[in-house]
Design a protein around this motif. Structure first.
Motif, short mmCIF file in Angstrom:
data_model
loop_
_atom_site.label_atom_id
_atom_site.label_comp_id
_atom_site.label_asym_id
_atom_site.label_seq_id
_atom_site.Cartn_x
_atom_site.Cartn_y
_atom_site.Cartn_z
N ARG A 311 19.21 76.54 59.03
CA ARG A 311 20.35 76.80 58.17
C ARG A 311 20.10 78.06 57.33
O ARG A 311 21.01 78.83 57.06
CB ARG A 311 20.58 75.61 57.26
N PRO A 316 24.67 77.33 61.30
CA PRO A 316 25.41 76.98 62.51
C PRO A 316 26.90 77.31 62.45
O PRO A 316 27.44 77.85 63.41
CB PRO A 316 25.19 75.47 62.61
N VAL A 317 27.55 77.02 61.33
CA VAL A 317 29.00 77.25 61.30
C VAL A 317 29.31 78.74 61.39
O VAL A 317 30.30 79.15 61.98
CB VAL A 317 29.65 76.65 60.03
N ALA A 319 27.61 80.88 63.12
CA ALA A 319 27.50 81.21 64.54
C ALA A 319 28.72 80.70 65.29
O ALA A 319 29.28 81.40 66.14
CB ALA A 319 26.23 80.61 65.11
N ASP A 320 29.14 79.46 64.96
CA ASP A 320 30.23 78.84 65.72
C ASP A 320 31.58 79.47 65.40
O ASP A 320 32.36 79.77 66.30
CB ASP A 320 30.35 77.35 65.36
N ARG A 321 31.86 79.62 64.10
CA ARG A 321 33.25 79.88 63.72
C ARG A 321 33.47 81.18 62.96
O ARG A 321 34.59 81.55 62.67
CB ARG A 321 33.73 78.75 62.81
N ARG B 54 27.05 71.26 70.70
CA ARG B 54 26.77 72.58 71.28
C ARG B 54 26.68 72.45 72.80
O ARG B 54 25.76 71.86 73.32
CB ARG B 54 25.47 73.12 70.70
N PHE B 59 28.00 77.78 73.75
CA PHE B 59 26.91 77.23 72.95
C PHE B 59 27.19 77.32 71.45
O PHE B 59 26.31 77.62 70.66
CB PHE B 59 25.57 77.90 73.29
N THR B 60 28.46 77.17 71.09
CA THR B 60 28.77 77.10 69.65
C THR B 60 29.28 75.69 69.37
O THR B 60 28.50 74.76 69.44
CB THR B 60 29.80 78.18 69.25
N ASP B 61 30.59 75.55 69.10
CA ASP B 61 31.09 74.21 68.82
C ASP B 61 31.96 73.70 69.97
O ASP B 61 32.88 72.93 69.78
CB ASP B 61 31.88 74.20 67.50
N ARG B 65 35.18 70.91 70.12
CA ARG B 65 36.52 71.25 70.58
C ARG B 65 36.92 70.38 71.78
O ARG B 65 38.04 69.89 71.86
CB ARG B 65 36.59 72.72 71.00
N TYR B 85 22.75 69.37 63.55
CA TYR B 85 23.04 69.56 62.13
C TYR B 85 24.40 68.92 61.87
O TYR B 85 25.18 68.74 62.80
CB TYR B 85 23.11 71.05 61.79
N GLU B 87 28.00 69.04 59.53
CA GLU B 87 28.80 69.87 58.64
C GLU B 87 30.01 69.07 58.19
O GLU B 87 30.70 68.46 59.01
CB GLU B 87 29.29 71.12 59.37
N LEU B 89 32.71 70.27 57.29
CA LEU B 89 33.88 70.92 57.89
C LEU B 89 34.25 70.23 59.21
O LEU B 89 35.40 69.91 59.47
CB LEU B 89 33.54 72.38 58.14
N TYR B 90 33.21 69.97 60.03
CA TYR B 90 33.45 69.37 61.34
C TYR B 90 33.82 67.89 61.19
O TYR B 90 34.65 67.37 61.93
CB TYR B 90 32.22 69.54 62.24
#
Lengths: 449, 214
Positions: A311, A316-317, A319-321, B54, B59-61, B65, B85, B87, B89-90
């Protein structure tokens, strides 16, 4: 209907005229102030001219061309020079400021940075300072500006006021009745009066433009030359590069230490525990079981530490979003109420994204630690090739770079991308931190679902 | 119970399959990407889908989705999302449709097989299983000036355990108090948060999470 529209149109036309006239009058007055400044500039200029004169005459005396007390004159010349150069620099600074405020021409300071090395010997220090001052081409350009301002610049700046005042005198000429009671002079009525009005109008109309032209003229001499721009750029790049490398090295050491003291140590302990459990499994199954449970706990802790480490390296977020979502996630985790407002049409490059993210993260941590704030507002925008992030809190204020607040670190981190940080934090709050990082956004992301 | 697994790492996919089969569940499909997950769900109509956040190709979210998409295809499909991890948000996105049957756990939780399989069953039955870390962060964050701040420390503890998907009995055991005391705490929590009491455990948990997720 159309009548009303025409009346409205006329009214706005009149209003526009009035506004322009007011602008013109203001510009004309400002021009006069700049003229005054140019006139003051003649004093240091005279000082330098006098110095040159003395030096030349002094040289003549040494060669035996003239008689007279040379050292005394040289001393006077030195004092005149010492006084005039800083004075010209101060005047140039003030002109730059006024050009930015009044002429809408931003002029950056072109000076070389002052040498900062410690020098205990006062004489040596003064010599070094003098060398810095005299060796900087900008000093001489400042001086060159003085005669330019006093001649062409003066004309440019004074012209509108001249037109307006002269025109006004002409315009009221028809009203000045001759003493004998006869009607106004025909020439005044037909020519001088109208010409005066035209001159006033012309002066008012042209004043802002001439003021702008004055600013451009000043920018030619007072602004940085290409050479000095590059020089400043190189200095900046050299500093930020070494800062970035230092920061990178410190970060790597931190990661190494975290791994060494954290996950790595736990895995070693786990291995040993498992080893002992293996030996005990036949003879003392109960003890072996307890050890296995312990090993499992160790593995969970190691995983938690690795998670925290990741972190801290690359959230991670993020990288993802991307940035907005990552900052929203930060906001959710924050102990104060945080509102995130922003919609970036694309994504900045990963290094910029990461720098911006950690800057906001650090600022939020600061708010929680020092500000006693109840609410924080974060907004993100991208316009004119600039990523702008504002962080505002309703806390106690009084934040300043250098008070151990970490603001300096953020500043350094952003500087690597030519980004800047501005803090406004009066005692009692609110604190507003604005960050700007020049960057392009990648094309809008295409959602996969 | 019929399970679909989406996990791209072979070792984890295999381990997970074995763990669940050892606990009496049947793996009807084990896939390694989001697109295959949606096909597998449509084809097998499982009781639950267990999905890694992932997944390839991004290799993200991707997994999140895909899970949300699968739930749109089949409303109410129980989904358990696993991740390295967690979050908030998720968690919010998963809970957004308010339909229940949602789990969001750290991969570490697989290590405790009894608790993990309990969570799988809980989610498959339409309940929720939020990772304690999500709950801890939700509660830490809400220490500010809202209604949650009016809860006593004990009530916050009970609320956290409820959100993890534990029954009143389990909470009582965990906190070493009687079930009646737990019931009293929950009633008090709902009053303070202005929520209508309901007999349905899962709906109460959802209501609490919806409140936390505001």
């Amino acid at each position: 209907m159309s009548g009303a529209a025409v009346t409205g149109g006329t009214r706005t036309w009149w209003r526009r005229c009035l506004e322009r006239a007011v602008d013109g009058a203001v510009a004309a007055v400002r021009g006069l102030v700049l003229c005054g400044l140019a006139a003051i500039g003649l004093i240091p200029l005279a000082g330098v001219a006098l110095t040159l004169l003395y030096v030349m005459r002094g040289a003549g005396e040494l060669l035996g061309l003239h008689g007279g007390p040379y050292p005394g004159k040289l001393g006077a010349a030195t004092i005149a020079l010492i006084a005039s150069i800083p004075a010209s620099r101060r005047l140039a600074k003030f002109t730059r400021y006024l050009a930015g405020r009044w002429c809408r021409v931003a002029i950056a300071a072109p000076y070389r940075p002052m040498p900062r090395d410690a020098e205990p010997n006062l004489v040596k220090l003064l010599v070094r300072r003098a060398g810095w001052l005299l060796g900087d081409p900008a000093t001489w350009r400042d001086l060159l500006w003085l005669p330019v301002a006093a001649s062409g610049g003066l004309l440019l700046a004074a012209a509108p006021a001249g037109f307006v005042l002269g025109g006004a005198v002409g315009a009221i000429a028809p009203l000045r009745l001759p003493g004998d009671g006869s009607p106004p002079h025909l020439l005044h009525l037909v020519v001088t009066g109208p010409a005066g009005f035209v001159a006033v109008a012309l002066g008012l109309f042209a004043a802002p433009m001439l003021l702008h032209a004055y600013g451009n003229l000043a920018s030619e001499l007072l602004g940085p030359t290409r050479g000095s721009q590059l020089e400043q750029r190189v200095t900046h790049l050299a500093r930020t590069r070494s800062d970035t490398l230092d920061a990178g090295a410190v970060e790597l050491r931190r990661i190494e230490r975290d791994l060494h003291d954290g996950a790595q140590a736990r895995l070693v302990a786990m291995g040993m525990t498992l080893e002992v459990a293996g030996q005990l499994v036949d003879t003392e199954p109960a003890a072996a079981k307890a050890l296995l449970a312990e090993a499992r706990q160790s593995s969970a802790k190691a995983l938690a530490e690795l998670r925290d480490l990741v972190r801290g390296i690359h959230p991670p977020v993020l990288a993802d979003r991307g940035l907005t979502a990552a900052i929203s996630a930060l906001a959710l985790d924050s102990q104060v109420w945080v509102s995130v407002d922003g919609d970036l049409p694309g994504r900045p490059s990963p290094p910029v994204e990461s720098a911006a993210y950690f800057a906001v993260s650090e600022l939020l941590a600061n708010v929680v630690k020092h500000a006693e704030a109840r609410r924080v507002w974060i907004d993100l925008r991208h316009d004119n090739a600039m990523l702008r992030i504002g962080v505002t809190d309703d806390g106690v204020g009084g934040a300043a770079p250098g008070h151990g607040s970490g603001l300096r670190g953020i500043e350094r981190r952003l500087a690597a991308f030519d980004g800047v940080l501005a803090v406004s934090s009066p005692p009692g709050g609110p604190t507003v931190v604005n960050m700007e990082i020049p960057c392009e956004l990648s094309s809008p992301k295409t959602s996969s679902c | 119970m019929r399970v679909v697994i989406a996990e791209d790492l072979f070792l984890l996919r295999d381990g997970l399959s074995r763990l669940l089969e050892a606990n009496g569940m049947r793996i009807v499909a084990a896939v390694d990407n989001g697109a295959d997950l949606r096909t597998a769900v449509a084809e097998h109509e499982p009781d639950i889908a267990i999905v890694d956040v992932r997944l390839p190709p991004t290799f993200t979210d991707e997994g999140l989705r895909a899970a949300l998409a699968a739930r749109r295809d089949r409303p109410g499909l129980p989904v358990l999302v696993l991740s390295q991890y967690v979050e908030q948000l998720y968690a919010r996105e998963l809970l957004a449709d308010g339909g229940g049957g949602i789990g969001y756990l750290l991969k570490d939780r697989v290590l405790d097989s009894a608790q993990f399989t309990a969570a799988v069953r809980q989610v498959a039955a339409g309940g929720t299983a939020m990772d304690p870390e999500v709950i801890a962060r939700l509660l830490a964050r809400s220490s500010g000036g809202d209604a949650l701040a009016t809860l006593s420390p004990r009530e916050r503890e009970v609320l956290g355990l409820m959100a993890e998907g534990r029954s009143n009995a389990a909470i009582a055991q965990r906190l070493v108090i009687t079930e009646r005391a737990v019931a009293k705490h929950t009633a008090s929590i709902f009053t303070r948060l202005g929520l209508q009491p309901s007999d349905d455990d899962n709906r109460r948990v959802l209501a609490v999470l919806a409140y936390l997720g505001q």
